[in-house]
Design a protein around this motif. Structure first.
Motif, short mmCIF file in Angstrom:
data_model
loop_
_atom_site.label_atom_id
_atom_site.label_comp_id
_atom_site.label_asym_id
_atom_site.label_seq_id
_atom_site.Cartn_x
_atom_site.Cartn_y
_atom_site.Cartn_z
N LEU A 35 0.81 -1.21 0.00
CA LEU A 35 0.00 0.00 0.00
C LEU A 35 0.85 1.26 0.00
O LEU A 35 0.40 2.31 -0.49
CB LEU A 35 -0.96 0.00 1.20
CG LEU A 35 -2.02 -1.10 1.21
CD1 LEU A 35 -3.04 -0.83 2.32
CD2 LEU A 35 -2.73 -1.23 -0.13
N THR A 37 3.20 1.85 -1.82
CA THR A 37 3.62 2.15 -3.19
C THR A 37 2.54 2.92 -3.95
O THR A 37 2.75 3.34 -5.09
CB THR A 37 3.94 0.86 -3.97
OG1 THR A 37 2.75 0.10 -4.16
CG2 THR A 37 4.97 0.01 -3.23
N VAL A 38 1.38 3.11 -3.31
CA VAL A 38 0.24 3.75 -3.99
C VAL A 38 0.41 5.26 -3.98
O VAL A 38 0.66 5.88 -2.93
CB VAL A 38 -1.08 3.35 -3.31
CG1 VAL A 38 -2.25 4.14 -3.89
CG2 VAL A 38 -1.33 1.85 -3.48
N SER A 39 0.26 5.86 -5.15
CA SER A 39 0.39 7.30 -5.29
C SER A 39 -0.46 7.76 -6.46
O SER A 39 -0.58 7.05 -7.47
CB SER A 39 1.87 7.68 -5.53
OG SER A 39 2.03 9.07 -5.65
N SER A 49 0.07 10.43 -1.69
CA SER A 49 0.65 9.10 -1.55
C SER A 49 0.28 8.51 -0.19
O SER A 49 -0.01 9.23 0.76
CB SER A 49 2.18 9.16 -1.66
OG SER A 49 2.59 9.78 -2.85
N ALA A 140 -6.98 3.75 -6.81
CA ALA A 140 -5.63 3.18 -6.78
C ALA A 140 -5.51 2.12 -5.69
O ALA A 140 -4.86 1.09 -5.88
CB ALA A 140 -4.60 4.29 -6.57
N LEU A 141 -6.12 2.37 -4.54
CA LEU A 141 -6.10 1.38 -3.46
C LEU A 141 -6.86 0.11 -3.85
O LEU A 141 -6.42 -1.01 -3.58
CB LEU A 141 -6.69 1.98 -2.18
CG LEU A 141 -5.81 3.01 -1.46
CD1 LEU A 141 -6.63 3.75 -0.40
CD2 LEU A 141 -4.60 2.36 -0.83
N LYS A 144 -4.95 -2.16 -5.96
CA LYS A 144 -3.97 -2.91 -5.16
C LYS A 144 -4.67 -4.02 -4.37
O LYS A 144 -4.15 -5.14 -4.29
CB LYS A 144 -3.23 -1.96 -4.23
CG LYS A 144 -2.10 -2.59 -3.44
CD LYS A 144 -0.98 -3.10 -4.33
CE LYS A 144 -0.19 -1.97 -4.97
NZ LYS A 144 0.98 -2.50 -5.71
N ARG A 239 -1.55 -2.36 -11.89
CA ARG A 239 -0.76 -1.99 -10.71
C ARG A 239 0.34 -3.00 -10.43
O ARG A 239 0.64 -3.33 -9.27
CB ARG A 239 -1.67 -1.85 -9.47
CG ARG A 239 -2.72 -0.79 -9.62
CD ARG A 239 -2.13 0.61 -9.64
NE ARG A 239 -3.15 1.61 -9.94
CZ ARG A 239 -2.92 2.91 -9.94
NH1 ARG A 239 -1.71 3.36 -9.67
NH2 ARG A 239 -3.87 3.76 -10.24
#
Length: 340
Positions: A35, A37-39, A49, A140-141, A144, A239
């Motif tokens: 998580l 790495t999520v931006s 981020s 984005a989350l 992932k 992703r």
């Protein structure tokens, strides 16, 4: 620890029974690593981020029954997020996702919910960044989160699945000859037999089935074709690292190598035909299905259909969920979704 088979139990019978493995400590480490790495970026210089995963509360297990691996998890995830506003202000806040579960991620029984808080003093620029975080960070989350079930199976699946093939993994290689064995003279017949080339055993036939999923996307067919085949654009919706050259007979891999195969034919903005295999303990060795992706351009959206032929029997439901979660949901998570 590898699963052993009682002498009286065939591998197919052993895989029929329930077996569970608790992987909660591993799962917490996975969330903490992945998580962060999520931006996401705004239309200008704004960026948001995930800074740190504060807590992962819940249980994560991998179950196996009837030769199927089933992910069982329900976690609350708390994290800190940070960002830089358009005027350079450093902004921070907290985000809680009350439920990250198999039912939401794969079964789509409900939507994720998000509880936001802001730590930085408010201003127009800070509020604009806060709005950006709320608008773009969830997608984005969720992309992932969609990778989590596959990661569980790839990491821990072998511990639950009994293989019918003996293996020397973890054991010393046999000696070239035993010191206590008695040498046997080779007869002409045995020498002739040894000279004949060994016949390679054919792979056992796999009974298969077909599944299809589809989605409508707010994008042109040629843009979707590029998103599905361009090595530089694929990670936007998967992703994960990808390998792809959109040419006939070239190899590709998606989701960090979790899916791989070769392109059979490509018709820009119309159709992609490719062999398709999972790197998973549940997928038969050296078996490839065929994935045909068709794109139908409409007046304001494009309908995409994924038809996967050659799925081993018993894996239809799992595969359909994964196609929905990784392909359809993956593309919708980057803002291409439509209710059509």
């Amino acid at each position: 620890m590898a699963t052993t088979i009682p002498p009286s139990m065939a591998p197919s019978t052993a895989n029929w029974h329930w077996k569970n493995k608790t992987v909660t400590p591993w799962a917490k480490t996975w969330f903490e690593r992945e998580l962060t790495t999520v931006s996401v970026q705004g239309d200008g210089s704004e960026i948001v981020s995930v800074e740190k995963v504060i807590e992962v509360d819940g249980d994560v297990e991998l179950g196996q029954r009837k030769s199927k691996l089933i992910t069982i998890y329900d976690c609350k995830v708390e994290l800190d997020w940070t960002g830089t506003a358009s005027d350079g202000t450093e902004v921070s806040g907290k985000l809680t996702i009350p439920e990250v579960s198999h039912e939401i991620t794969l079964d789509k029984t409900s939507d994720y919910s998000y509880n936001w808080s802001l730590k930085t003093a408010r201003s127009p620029e800070v509020d604009a960044l806060f709005a950006l975080a709320k608008a773009r960070l969830p997608a984005a989350l969720e992309a992932k989160f969609a990778q989590f079930p596959t990661a569980i199976i790839e990491t821990h699946g072998r511990d639950l699945t009994v293989s019918a093939t003996p293996t020397r993994e973890g054991t010393p290689a046999p000696a070239a000859a035993s010191a206590t064995s008695t040498a046997t003279a080779a007869t002409p017949a045995s020498s002739a037999a040894a000279a004949r080339p060994a016949v390679k055993a054919s792979a056992p036939a796999v009974n298969t089935s077909t599944v299809s999923v589809e989605g409508n996307f707010m994008a042109a067919a040629d843009d979707l074709f590029s998103l599905l085949t361009d090595e530089k654009r694929i990670p936007a919706w998967t992703r994960a690292p990808a390998q792809s050259t959109a040419q006939k007979d070239s190899v590709y891999s998606l989701f960090g190598g979790g899916v791989h195969g070769k392109y059979v034919s490509l018709t820009p903005a119309k159709e992609i035909v490719q062999t398709w295999a999972l790197r998973s303990p549940t997928w038969p060795s050296d078996h490839h299905a065929t994935l045909t992706t068709t794109l139908e351009q409409g007046s304001d959206s494009t309908k995409v259909t994924w038809r996967l032929e050659g799925i081993p029997l018993g894996m239809e439901e799992e595969t359909e969920r994964n196609l929905q979660g990784y392909y359809v949901h993956g593309l919708k998570a980057i803002g291409l979704g439509t209710e059509l």
